[in-house]
Each structure stands twice: as C-alpha cells, then as structure tokens.
Design a protein around this motif. Structure first.
Motif, mmCIF file in Angstrom:
data_model
loop_
_atom_site.group_PDB
_atom_site.id
_atom_site.type_symbol
_atom_site.label_atom_id
_atom_site.label_comp_id
_atom_site.label_asym_id
_atom_site.label_seq_id
_atom_site.Cartn_x
_atom_site.Cartn_y
_atom_site.Cartn_z
ATOM 1 N N ALA A 255 0.963 -1.223 -0.155
ATOM 2 C CA ALA A 255 -0.138 -0.173 0.127
ATOM 3 C C ALA A 255 0.930 1.280 0.008
ATOM 4 O O ALA A 255 0.561 2.174 -0.550
ATOM 5 C CB ALA A 255 -0.994 0.018 1.080
ATOM 6 N N ASN A 258 2.019 1.892 -3.437
ATOM 7 C CA ASN A 258 0.956 2.316 -4.331
ATOM 8 C C ASN A 258 0.910 4.131 -3.987
ATOM 9 O O ASN A 258 0.591 4.852 -4.927
ATOM 10 C CB ASN A 258 -0.510 1.798 -3.934
ATOM 11 C CG ASN A 258 -0.321 0.284 -4.570
ATOM 12 O OD1 ASN A 258 0.602 -0.023 -5.140
ATOM 13 N ND2 ASN A 258 -1.280 -0.630 -3.867
ATOM 14 N N ALA A 329 -2.170 5.906 0.446
ATOM 15 C CA ALA A 329 -1.946 4.459 0.799
ATOM 16 C C ALA A 329 -2.741 4.075 1.731
ATOM 17 O O ALA A 329 -3.268 2.929 1.813
ATOM 18 C CB ALA A 329 -0.402 4.458 1.589
ATOM 19 N N CYS A 330 -3.851 4.945 2.156
ATOM 20 C CA CYS A 330 -4.884 4.645 2.773
ATOM 21 C C CYS A 330 -6.154 4.843 2.046
ATOM 22 O O CYS A 330 -7.195 4.918 3.014
ATOM 23 C CB CYS A 330 -4.874 5.482 4.036
ATOM 24 S SG CYS A 330 -3.677 5.307 5.386
ATOM 25 N N GLU A 334 -7.680 -0.150 0.006
ATOM 26 C CA GLU A 334 -6.343 -0.533 0.291
ATOM 27 C C GLU A 334 -5.738 -1.819 1.196
ATOM 28 O O GLU A 334 -6.402 -2.212 1.855
ATOM 29 C CB GLU A 334 -5.307 0.484 0.356
ATOM 30 C CG GLU A 334 -4.693 1.398 -0.702
ATOM 31 C CD GLU A 334 -3.893 0.430 -1.549
ATOM 32 O OE1 GLU A 334 -3.519 -0.668 -1.082
ATOM 33 O OE2 GLU A 334 -3.391 0.856 -2.591
ATOM 34 N N THR A 335 -4.640 -2.346 0.745
ATOM 35 C CA THR A 335 -4.124 -3.547 1.778
ATOM 36 C C THR A 335 -3.830 -3.179 3.018
ATOM 37 O O THR A 335 -3.464 -3.999 3.874
ATOM 38 C CB THR A 335 -3.234 -4.546 0.763
ATOM 39 O OG1 THR A 335 -1.958 -3.573 0.556
ATOM 40 C CG2 THR A 335 -3.894 -4.993 -0.373
#
Length: 364
Positions: A255, A258, A329-330, A334-335
């Motif tokens: 994440a 990303n 990222a959040c 997201e993972t």
C-alpha cells in the motif's frame, strides 16, 4: 472463512531450461504460440526452435508489441483462432507474461510463463495488469487459475542486469512481513480465503533465504554466473514470494508502494525498490523490534536497495507530497487495512518520515 492456497501447476528451474522447453510443454498442447519482444526473440529463438526440432508439436513465433493492452490481447486472440493454437508461451518481462496469461484466460488454453528476469513475484500469480495502448494503468484482470507451467532459466537470468535481481529481492522482502500481518489480523488474502500454514511457512522461508543468499546472488549476477545462492534467490523471488504473497496476503508495504506512485520523482524506480521502502514503513508502523529493523536495513544496503529518499534520488522532501502519498496508501480498499490494528493517514505520514530518518541514520 476457508483457508486457501494457490500456486502454478508446475514450477521448473534450471540451467539452460530454455533448451528443454518442448519436454515440459508438449503435454499442454500441440500447436503453441510463443510471444516475445524483439530483444528476447534474438536470445531464445534458436534454442527454442532446436528444442522442437524433432517433435510432433508445432510452434509459431509472434512478436509482442510492448504493451499488455486490450488491443494487443485481441490481436493475439485472432492469431490463435486463425492458426488453431492450443497453448501459449510467454517469454520475457512482466508485460509479455501478463499478456500471455490474459490471452490464455480469454482463449481458454494452457499458458506457459518463462521469465527472463527475476525482478518480481508476479509470474506465478493468477493476475494480469492491463494498460491502455499508451501505457496508462487500466485494470487488474483476476484470472480463474494460476499458470499451468512456470519455467526459470537460471543462465538467462544470470545475464540480466543486477539491479533487476535486487528489485526482485526488494519485492520478496515484503512477503514475510505482510503475510505475518495478515495472519495476525485473520484477513482475507488474494487467494480468496485466509492463509494456510503452508503459505505462511513459504513466506518465512522466502525471508530467511534472502538474508542467507541475497548478497552472494548479487555478486553472482555481477559476474554473470550461476551459483547455488543465485538459484536459491531466483526461487525465493519467483516461487516462494509468488505463492507467499498471493496466498499469505498483502498489507502495508505494498500500500505504501502504491501511495508513493503520486511522487513523480520516484517514477524511475522499479516496483521492488519502492516496496523495499514500504517494508521499512510497515516495520515502523508495527513498532517492530530494533534488531529486526536493523537486519532489514543491513540486508538492503548490502544489495543496493534504497532505504531513504536520498537513496531514491530525492534530496529535499516535499512534506505535502508525502502526506498525499500517505492518503493514497490509505485509500478505500487498500491492503494497508490488513494490518492487525487501526491505521490512519497521520500514522502512515509519521511512519514514512520516521522510516526515512532511520534509513538516513543507518546510511551515514
């Protein structure tokens, strides 16, 4: 929730395996389409052709045009229909392999994946990344099964740039830590269930192999030779990490990768290089033991993986841009939400800056 593990039907690794391609592929089909770009075709056409010389199977070489796009997939589908192709072999880098997997999925024929680099853990997965004709990300194509066969020729991989092998180790580095987090949180993996003990064991073996063999494997590729250490790292980068990430789970590290895509100054980096920094950020988020963080930092420095923004080419940090990366990222879905505790944008922002300082201090 069910426990699920996925893997390719067969994994083959060895020296000059490209010369024995027909031995492994003949049971999958008698009319194979082999796709590769011009550069790779020059390397593999003669040994592949020789492999099929005394076979009853037929092969047709077709140039891969460079982009895993719907246009390219449809073009290859027409060739398959016109020539009664019953299996497809992708030889080369990530986009060639993703295209072969996508064509296999739509044509409902077996697929053989032959990576010429060990830079990611994607070859074993049931996933293709689809782009537009211009190279812009379009969608993830989740496939109904993993590849029928993955073949790793260690001689070819030993002659690829060492930075690609190191990037593969960076991608593989995340496997254990992300799988560990997913297991602790009892979260669903990309396989569609929770992790099995087998996938957790493969993920941990992947990490231990990186620490024990990574540096010697790097030296091997610098000298363009195959050693036991390189063989072990090729397996770790490709199979152990491939099964480990897909069936063990992704968490914060990917994440963070990303999120960092919003930082234009980092676009020159390989996937695994950005994932490496994502691992450090995840360890900060977890407040991991000091010795574990130092083991990761030491490993990364030995094989020239980046541990701070200076290593990634950024001298002056734009904190507003870092906050945007933390927000991405959040993003929903997201993972990072597979971590076994609540994570906020502010948590990620703080962890990114702290991980950067850790990396700088370790490098000085």
């Amino acid at each position: 929730m069910d426990k699920i593990i996925l893997s390719p039907s067969k994994y083959v690794q060895g020296y000059n395996t490209i010369e024995r391609l027909e031995v492994y592929t003949s049971s999958l089909g008698k009319n194979s389409l082999i796709i590769a770009d011009d550069f790779i075709t020059k390397i593999i056409k003669e040994p592949v052709s020789n492999s099929y010389q005394n076979s009853s199977s037929n092969i047709l070489f077709e140039k891969f045009n460079g982009e895993c796009s719907k246009t390219e997939i449809n073009r290859l589908m027409e060739i398959i229909q016109q020539n009664k192709i019953d299996s497809i072999v992708g030889i080369g880098g990530g986009k060639t392999l993703d295209t072969a997997k996508a064509v296999s999925y739509y044509a409902k024929i077996p697929v053989v994946i032959v990576p010429t680099i060990a830079s990611t853990d994607a070859p074993c997965s049931a996933l293709s990344v689809i782009y537009t004709d211009e190279g812009v990300f379009s969608e993830y194509l989740f496939l109904s099964k993993n590849p029928d066969l993955v073949i790793m020729d260690t001689k070819i991989i030993a002659n690829a740039p060492v930075r690609l092998l190191a990037a593969g180790m960076g991608d593989a580095l995340a496997t254990y830590f992300e799988a560990r987090a997913c297991t602790a949180a009892n979260k669903k993996t990309m396989a569609g269930g929770t992790a099995t003990k087998a996938s957790a064991a493969l993920a941990e073996l992947c990490y231990n192999t990186l620490l024990s063999d990574g540096y010697l494997a790097k030296l091997s590729v610098e000298n363009k030779v195959v050693t036991k250490s390189l063989e072990n790292i090729i397996e770790a980068n490709t199979y152990l990490s491939g099964v480990g990430f897909e069936s063990g789970g992704l968490a914060a590290a990917h994440a963070i990768h990303n999120g960092l895509t919003v930082v234009e100054e980092l676009h020159h980096l390989y996937h695994g290089e950005k994932v490496t920094f994502g691992v450090l950020v995840q360890l900060v988020l977890e407040n991991a033991p000091k010795n574990e963080i130092e083991d990761v930092l030491s490993f990364c420095k030995k094989i020239n993986l980046p541990v701070c923004f200076k290593d990634m080419g950024i001298e002056n940090i734009n904190k507003e841009k870092i906050y945007e990366a933390a927000k991405l990222a959040c993003a929903e879905g997201e993972t990072i939400y597979n971590m076994p505790f609540e994570v906020t944008v502010d948590d990620v922002y703080s962890a990114i800056l702290t991980a950067n300082s850790l990396g700088e201090d370790f490098s000085s």
